[in-house]
Design an enzyme around this catalytic site. Structure first.
Site, mmCIF file in Angstrom:
data_model
loop_
_atom_site.group_PDB
_atom_site.id
_atom_site.type_symbol
_atom_site.label_atom_id
_atom_site.label_comp_id
_atom_site.label_asym_id
_atom_site.label_seq_id
_atom_site.Cartn_x
_atom_site.Cartn_y
_atom_site.Cartn_z
ATOM 1 C CG HIS A 100 17.551 43.205 14.330
ATOM 2 N ND1 HIS A 100 18.815 42.847 14.716
ATOM 3 C CD2 HIS A 100 16.980 43.793 15.408
ATOM 4 C CE1 HIS A 100 19.007 43.189 15.983
ATOM 5 N NE2 HIS A 100 17.914 43.774 16.417
ATOM 6 C CG HIS A 102 13.503 46.734 16.630
ATOM 7 N ND1 HIS A 102 13.163 45.802 17.581
ATOM 8 C CD2 HIS A 102 14.854 46.799 16.638
ATOM 9 C CE1 HIS A 102 14.270 45.325 18.142
ATOM 10 N NE2 HIS A 102 15.315 45.918 17.586
HETATM 11 P P1 5GP Z 1 18.128 44.366 19.501
HETATM 12 O O1 5GP Z 1 18.127 44.625 20.979
HETATM 13 O O2 5GP Z 1 19.329 43.546 19.074
HETATM 14 O O3 5GP Z 1 17.939 45.597 18.663
HETATM 15 O O4 5GP Z 1 16.814 43.530 19.203
HETATM 16 C C1 5GP Z 1 16.780 42.141 19.252
HETATM 17 C C2 5GP Z 1 15.321 41.766 19.350
HETATM 18 O O5 5GP Z 1 15.211 40.413 18.988
HETATM 19 C C3 5GP Z 1 14.730 41.907 20.750
HETATM 20 O O6 5GP Z 1 13.647 42.838 20.694
HETATM 21 C C4 5GP Z 1 14.282 40.506 21.107
HETATM 22 O O7 5GP Z 1 13.046 40.481 21.773
HETATM 23 C C5 5GP Z 1 14.204 39.823 19.765
HETATM 24 N N1 5GP Z 1 14.525 38.412 19.782
HETATM 25 C C6 5GP Z 1 15.585 37.795 20.386
HETATM 26 N N2 5GP Z 1 15.576 36.472 20.158
HETATM 27 C C7 5GP Z 1 14.486 36.242 19.377
HETATM 28 C C8 5GP Z 1 13.929 35.054 18.795
HETATM 29 O O8 5GP Z 1 14.428 33.948 18.948
HETATM 30 N N3 5GP Z 1 12.795 35.218 18.058
HETATM 31 C C9 5GP Z 1 12.200 36.430 17.872
HETATM 32 N N4 5GP Z 1 11.096 36.468 17.128
HETATM 33 N N5 5GP Z 1 12.703 37.565 18.388
HETATM 34 C C10 5GP Z 1 13.827 37.472 19.132
#
Ligand code: 5GP
Ligand code: ZN
Length: 134
Positions: A100, A102
């Site tokens: 993903h 951001h």
């Molecule tokens: P990472 O830390 O893996 O780069 O980012 C994961 C992101 O996914 C986090 O910013 C977190 O807030 C978001 N996230 C986790 N679970 C969910 C969810 O169920 N729905 C949404 N919309 N975002 C999520």
């Protein structure tokens, strides 16, 4: 849930999201714990754990969608700039192991970027997604 992957479940509509954009390849939706207003995640519908797992041709297509969604958000919010963040591995802060990107909108004079912050207000997120949906 397929792969025990929450983002696959979102891509398949098993778990709801505040959608900003969707096409055959990607889904974009608001992060539930945003670090700025309009913080959006762009995911491929196909499961890849991280950047090193996605074929180059697919990555190019996904990035073109990241650019499209970012350009739209910049106008629709509006905002003055944005960060693109993409974490790989727990040591880098990756917490969901489905590729993903951001998109973090930024404003002149705004708060410094604090990547893990905020508690999501679900009603506000729903309204914002409706306002900026592409
Ligand atoms: P990472 O830390 O893996 O780069 O980012 C994961 C992101 O996914 C986090 O910013 C977190 O807030 C978001 N996230 C986790 N679970 C969910 C969810 O169920 N729905 C949404 N919309 N975002 C999520
Ligand atoms: Zn997945």
């Amino acid at each position: 849930m397929k792969n025990d992957c929450i983002f696959c479940a979102i891509a398949e509509g098993e778990i709801p999201c505040f959608k900003v954009y969707e096409d055959d390849l990607v889904l974009a939706y608001l992060d539930i714990n945003p670090c700025s207003e309009g913080h959006t995640l762009v995911i491929p519908k196909a499961h890849y754990a991280g950047l090193l797992d996605v074929p180059d041709a697919a990555l190019g297509e996904i990035l073109s969608r990241v650019k499209k969604v970012a350009a739209h958000i910049k106008e629709a919010l509006p905002c003055d700039g944005f960060n693109i963040l993409q974490n790989n591995g727990p040591a880098a802060g990756q917490s969901v192991f489905h590729l993903h990107f951001h998109i973090v909108p930024r404003r002149e004079g705004g708060e410094p970027l604090s990547f893990k912050s905020g508690k999501g207000d679900m009603a506000a997120l729903e309204a914002l997604a409706a306002r900026i949906r592409l």
